[in-house]
Design a protein around this motif. Structure first.
Motif, short mmCIF file in Angstrom:
data_model
loop_
_atom_site.label_atom_id
_atom_site.label_comp_id
_atom_site.label_asym_id
_atom_site.label_seq_id
_atom_site.Cartn_x
_atom_site.Cartn_y
_atom_site.Cartn_z
N PRO A 167 0.82 -1.22 0.00
CA PRO A 167 0.00 0.00 0.00
C PRO A 167 0.85 1.26 0.00
O PRO A 167 0.43 2.29 -0.55
N THR A 211 6.18 1.09 6.22
CA THR A 211 5.50 1.04 7.51
C THR A 211 5.31 -0.40 7.98
O THR A 211 4.58 -0.65 8.92
N PHE A 212 5.95 -1.34 7.29
CA PHE A 212 5.96 -2.74 7.70
C PHE A 212 4.57 -3.37 7.69
O PHE A 212 4.14 -3.97 8.66
N VAL A 213 3.89 -3.19 6.57
CA VAL A 213 2.59 -3.85 6.41
C VAL A 213 2.83 -5.36 6.23
O VAL A 213 2.05 -6.19 6.68
N GLU A 215 2.85 -7.09 3.40
CA GLU A 215 2.17 -7.72 2.26
C GLU A 215 3.17 -8.21 1.21
O GLU A 215 2.94 -9.20 0.53
N THR A 217 6.07 -9.58 1.56
CA THR A 217 6.56 -10.91 1.91
C THR A 217 5.47 -11.96 1.70
O THR A 217 5.74 -13.06 1.23
N ARG A 218 4.24 -11.60 2.02
CA ARG A 218 3.15 -12.58 1.90
C ARG A 218 2.94 -13.00 0.44
O ARG A 218 2.68 -14.16 0.17
N ASP A 225 11.30 -12.55 1.08
CA ASP A 225 11.05 -11.82 2.32
C ASP A 225 11.60 -10.39 2.27
O ASP A 225 12.48 -10.01 3.07
N GLU A 228 11.66 -8.32 5.49
CA GLU A 228 12.80 -8.55 6.38
C GLU A 228 14.01 -7.73 5.92
O GLU A 228 14.69 -7.10 6.72
N GLN A 231 13.51 -4.12 7.04
CA GLN A 231 13.65 -3.87 8.48
C GLN A 231 15.10 -4.04 8.91
O GLN A 231 15.61 -3.31 9.76
N ARG A 232 15.79 -4.99 8.29
CA ARG A 232 17.21 -5.19 8.64
C ARG A 232 18.01 -3.94 8.27
O ARG A 232 18.90 -3.53 9.00
N LEU A 235 17.66 -1.10 10.72
CA LEU A 235 18.53 -1.27 11.89
C LEU A 235 19.97 -0.88 11.53
O LEU A 235 20.64 -0.16 12.27
N TRP B 13 -7.62 1.07 0.50
CA TRP B 13 -6.67 -0.05 0.38
C TRP B 13 -6.69 -0.93 1.62
O TRP B 13 -6.54 -2.15 1.54
N PHE B 23 -3.40 -4.89 9.89
CA PHE B 23 -2.26 -3.97 10.00
C PHE B 23 -2.73 -2.61 10.52
O PHE B 23 -2.14 -2.04 11.44
N LYS B 88 12.44 -10.07 12.25
CA LYS B 88 12.59 -9.54 10.88
C LYS B 88 13.71 -8.50 10.83
O LYS B 88 14.39 -8.36 9.83
N ALA B 89 13.84 -7.74 11.91
CA ALA B 89 14.85 -6.68 11.91
C ALA B 89 16.17 -7.19 12.45
O ALA B 89 17.23 -6.69 12.09
N THR B 90 16.12 -8.19 13.31
CA THR B 90 17.36 -8.67 13.93
C THR B 90 17.62 -10.11 13.51
O THR B 90 17.11 -11.03 14.13
#
Ligand code: SF4
Ligand code: FES
Lengths: 248, 127
Positions: A167, A211-213, A215, A217-218, A225, A228, A231-232, A235, B13, B23, B88-90
């Motif tokens: 989205p 915003t880490f929805v 979707e 990855t799904r 992924d 992932e 998000q990695r 960090l 959406w 979400f 997911k982040a780590t």
């Protein structure tokens, strides 16, 4: 055997979005009945329409085996590889086929992916080496562990299902997006790469736009992924901002 | 590209898939997380200014209890989903072996439970 024969004589309705530039102001649906064969994918249905019913239908495909990434479309509202989505998944039908959401439609089911290609090349998705003269003659051996560190991200086939499902991308087409970031990570995490993609990735329209929805990855058919990967890197970017010596 | 059709922006959406609706629900729980912090600060302020009685009266009102029950549920949902998403982040690799997500999640949840029990012990023990 009887059952197979019976299935072969049945048909399923495919409602296909048509957009003919210059003729249509917006896409319209056109219905076609195709044989409901147990081993037919949605792409086989489209090929049947093109070969037998309406040669003017336009869509992309190539490998028919989930490798080239060109047959992505919206099937009953979900982004799918049409060569890996079977007609029998949809019971009695009808099946609605639309172009991938979030992209300008060039014709029928063909979308314009130039924007994605420009974003992808901005991340320099190749091995960057520094201080070496061409031609390169050295071998760059890797351990299985070093390969494992990025292998998952290298499975991306640029099918763009993740963009279509995201989205954030659909609302803001400038968002660098899941696959481009996953592919940047594919090289960031490669022990042979010496590039630095921080300036491209550490942006509001890049990793911080996500915003880490989840979707992306799904829907990813290759289990990359991308959520992932993003998000990695958030960090990594955050650590790098406070600890300037930490690189990846 | 000339002649290309650009679909209009889809303002609904979040209602298109179950995952997107969940979400958005999860994002909305942030409002209750913020409220919980405000409530905690109000409590600290009451302790500081010696107005615990008034604070207790306010906190005991039925509508305040209703808000806080809702806030507790929302905060718990927010925490559980947040801790579950952490792997997911780590991505943790030990000598090349990737620590599976369930282990990181399990560690997160265990740490959460231990901390909660500790805090509950200090608050609830009799003076
Ligand atoms: S990350 Fe997955 S969904 Fe996205 S383009 Fe690559 S293979 Fe397709
Ligand atoms: S035709 Fe190549 S991935 Fe579907």
């Amino acid at each position: 055997m009887t059952e197979t024969k019976e299935t072969a004589t049945r048909t399923i309705r495919m409602e296909v979005a048509r957009y003919r530039p210059g003729e249509d102001d917006e896409p319209v649906f056109q219905g076609y009945d195709v044989p409901l064969m147990p081993d037919w994918a949605v792409l086989d249905g489209l090929n049947h329409i093109k070969d037998q019913l309406d040669g003017s239908l336009s869509y992309r495909w190539s490998c028919r085996m989930g490798v080239c990434g060109s047959c992505g479309m919206t099937v009953n509202g979900e982004p799918r590889l049409t060569c890996g989505t079977f007609l029998t998944e949809y019971g009695e039908g009808p099946i609605r086929i639309e172009p991938l959401k979030g992209f300008p439609v060039i014709r029928d089911l063909v979308v314009d992916i130039d924007g994605f290609l420009a974003k992808l090349s901005s991340t320099r998705p190749w091995l960057v080496r520094e201080g070496e003269e061409l031609p390169l003659t050295t071998e760059y051996a890797q351990t299985p562990e070093q390969l494992d560190a990025y292998k998952q991200y290298s499975m991306c086939i640029n099918c763009l299902l993740c963009y279509s499902a995201c989205p954030v991308y659909v609302l803001d087409p400038d968002f660098l997006g899941p696959a481009a970031i996953a592919l940047a990570q594919r090289y960031n995490l490669d022990s042979r790469d010496m590039g630095d993609r921080f300036d491209v990735l550490n942006q509001e329209d890049a990793v911080w736009g996500c915003t880490f929805v989840g979707e992306c990855t799904r829907v990813c058919p290759k289990h990359v992924d991308p959520a992932e990967a993003i998000q990695r890197y958030k960090l990594t970017a955050a650590l790098r901002s406070v600890l300037p010596w930490s690189r990846r | 590209m000339t002649g290309a059709y650009r679909p209009p922006r889809d303002n609904l959406w979040f209602a298109r898939t179950r995952h997107c609706a969940f979400f958005v629900l999860r994002e909305l729980t942030s409002v209750f997380v913020a409220w919980t912090i405000v409530f905690l600060l109000m409590f600290v302020d009451a302790v500081r200014t010696g107005s615990l009685q008034e604070f207790g009266a306010l906190a005991g009102r039925p509508w305040m209890i209703a808000i806080n029950v809702l806030a507790l549920a929302a905060t718990v949902l927010h925490t559980i989903t947040f801790l579950n998403l952490a792997p997911k982040a780590t991505v943790v690799r030990l000598d090349g072996w990737r620590v599976p997500a369930w282990m990181i999640q399990g560690g997160n949840h265990s740490a959460w439970v231990v901390l909660s029990v500790l805090i509950a012990y200090f608050i609830l023990r009799s003076p």
